[in-house]
Write a protein that holds these residues in place. Sequence first.
Motif, mmCIF file in Angstrom:
data_model
loop_
_atom_site.group_PDB
_atom_site.id
_atom_site.type_symbol
_atom_site.label_atom_id
_atom_site.label_comp_id
_atom_site.label_asym_id
_atom_site.label_seq_id
_atom_site.Cartn_x
_atom_site.Cartn_y
_atom_site.Cartn_z
ATOM 1 N N PHE A 155 -0.344 1.830 -7.263
ATOM 2 C CA PHE A 155 -0.917 1.090 -8.375
ATOM 3 C C PHE A 155 -2.443 1.107 -8.329
ATOM 4 O O PHE A 155 -3.061 1.529 -7.352
ATOM 5 C CB PHE A 155 -0.392 -0.345 -8.382
ATOM 6 C CG PHE A 155 1.000 -0.457 -8.938
ATOM 7 C CD1 PHE A 155 1.254 -0.161 -10.260
ATOM 8 C CD2 PHE A 155 2.048 -0.856 -8.126
ATOM 9 C CE1 PHE A 155 2.531 -0.267 -10.777
ATOM 10 C CE2 PHE A 155 3.326 -0.956 -8.630
ATOM 11 C CZ PHE A 155 3.573 -0.659 -9.957
ATOM 12 N N MET A 158 -6.720 -3.392 -8.561
ATOM 13 C CA MET A 158 -6.413 -4.789 -8.254
ATOM 14 C C MET A 158 -5.076 -4.949 -7.542
ATOM 15 O O MET A 158 -4.843 -5.925 -6.842
ATOM 16 C CB MET A 158 -6.409 -5.630 -9.539
ATOM 17 C CG MET A 158 -7.783 -5.841 -10.142
ATOM 18 S SD MET A 158 -7.767 -7.134 -11.396
ATOM 19 C CE MET A 158 -6.477 -6.559 -12.485
ATOM 20 N N LEU A 159 -4.185 -3.968 -7.723
ATOM 21 C CA LEU A 159 -2.861 -4.016 -7.098
ATOM 22 C C LEU A 159 -2.709 -2.898 -6.080
ATOM 23 O O LEU A 159 -1.616 -2.368 -5.881
ATOM 24 C CB LEU A 159 -1.774 -3.904 -8.174
ATOM 25 C CG LEU A 159 -1.747 -5.015 -9.216
ATOM 26 C CD1 LEU A 159 -0.702 -4.712 -10.286
ATOM 27 C CD2 LEU A 159 -1.464 -6.362 -8.573
ATOM 28 N N SER A 160 -3.788 -2.547 -5.413
ATOM 29 C CA SER A 160 -3.787 -1.369 -4.548
ATOM 30 C C SER A 160 -2.881 -1.500 -3.331
ATOM 31 O O SER A 160 -2.568 -0.501 -2.694
ATOM 32 C CB SER A 160 -5.218 -1.057 -4.091
ATOM 33 O OG SER A 160 -5.762 -2.156 -3.361
ATOM 34 N N LYS A 161 -2.463 -2.719 -3.000
ATOM 35 C CA LYS A 161 -1.541 -2.891 -1.881
ATOM 36 C C LYS A 161 -0.084 -2.647 -2.289
ATOM 37 O O LYS A 161 0.806 -2.691 -1.445
ATOM 38 C CB LYS A 161 -1.685 -4.283 -1.277
ATOM 39 C CG LYS A 161 -2.970 -4.472 -0.475
ATOM 40 C CD LYS A 161 -2.959 -5.785 0.281
ATOM 41 C CE LYS A 161 -4.202 -5.916 1.162
ATOM 42 N NZ LYS A 161 -4.176 -7.176 1.947
ATOM 43 N N PHE A 162 0.139 -2.406 -3.575
ATOM 44 C CA PHE A 162 1.498 -2.235 -4.071
ATOM 45 C C PHE A 162 1.719 -0.805 -4.555
ATOM 46 O O PHE A 162 0.812 -0.146 -5.058
ATOM 47 C CB PHE A 162 1.777 -3.212 -5.217
ATOM 48 C CG PHE A 162 1.818 -4.648 -4.796
ATOM 49 C CD1 PHE A 162 2.996 -5.227 -4.364
ATOM 50 C CD2 PHE A 162 0.664 -5.412 -4.810
ATOM 51 C CE1 PHE A 162 3.029 -6.551 -3.959
ATOM 52 C CE2 PHE A 162 0.689 -6.741 -4.416
ATOM 53 C CZ PHE A 162 1.877 -7.313 -3.983
ATOM 54 N N TYR A 194 5.255 -3.209 -0.806
ATOM 55 C CA TYR A 194 4.035 -3.881 -0.352
ATOM 56 C C TYR A 194 3.535 -3.139 0.870
ATOM 57 O O TYR A 194 4.191 -3.111 1.919
ATOM 58 C CB TYR A 194 4.297 -5.343 -0.020
ATOM 59 C CG TYR A 194 3.059 -6.082 0.439
ATOM 60 C CD1 TYR A 194 2.068 -6.441 -0.467
ATOM 61 C CD2 TYR A 194 2.870 -6.404 1.784
ATOM 62 C CE1 TYR A 194 0.924 -7.106 -0.064
ATOM 63 C CE2 TYR A 194 1.729 -7.073 2.213
ATOM 64 C CZ TYR A 194 0.764 -7.417 1.276
ATOM 65 O OH TYR A 194 -0.371 -8.074 1.694
#
Length: 202
Positions: A155, A158-162, A194
């Motif tokens: 992703f 802002m959602l780079s951990k997902f 995650y």
Amino acid sequence: MYTYRLLLFVFLVTSPLFVRAQSDKPIGGHFGLKLGATFTQISISGTSANIPKRALEPHLGVMYRYRYNRWVLQPEALLAIKGGTFQQEQLNTPRTTTGVSYYYASLPILLGYIPTEGLTIQAGPEFSYALNAGKTGGPGAQSDLGVAVGAHYDFLDMLSKFSLHIRYIHGLVNVSPEPTATYYNRNLQVSLVYNLFPKKNK
């Protein structure tokens, strides 16, 4: 004209969000946690009173993703429910529907290639062990072997951990409890990941 200006404004405001975070180094690995849904169905051939239908079942697990430039090796350990639903049609009676749940501990081992940053095309074998084989409503075979093909998508900033996994698994082993029919697992998995990235050294 107002519409074009509005679109331009939205683009300028949101464009920084579409800058992809370089979450994966060119060389290195990390663990991840997976949770998702499986659209599952059994392919039946031969003589059987069962008419296979799809079902939606959960799966969860862990993965390890190791990247070497554009190549990725990704083993996983999953708990997944496969199977589906069966309809039975009899004379002068309405159809009856029963759910069939095959509980598996699965080990996919996937090799991937990154054609562009953020997208990985993956394929590999999936080895599965049935936890309810031989029981009522369970598969007739203890183990299953499937071929998995899919994609891994990282992703945006802002959602780079997902990440998102979309994968099709084509079962190769007859898991039928019926001697007159063959059953093969057919599954489409959609998972949210995650990523547990290593902490950066200061």
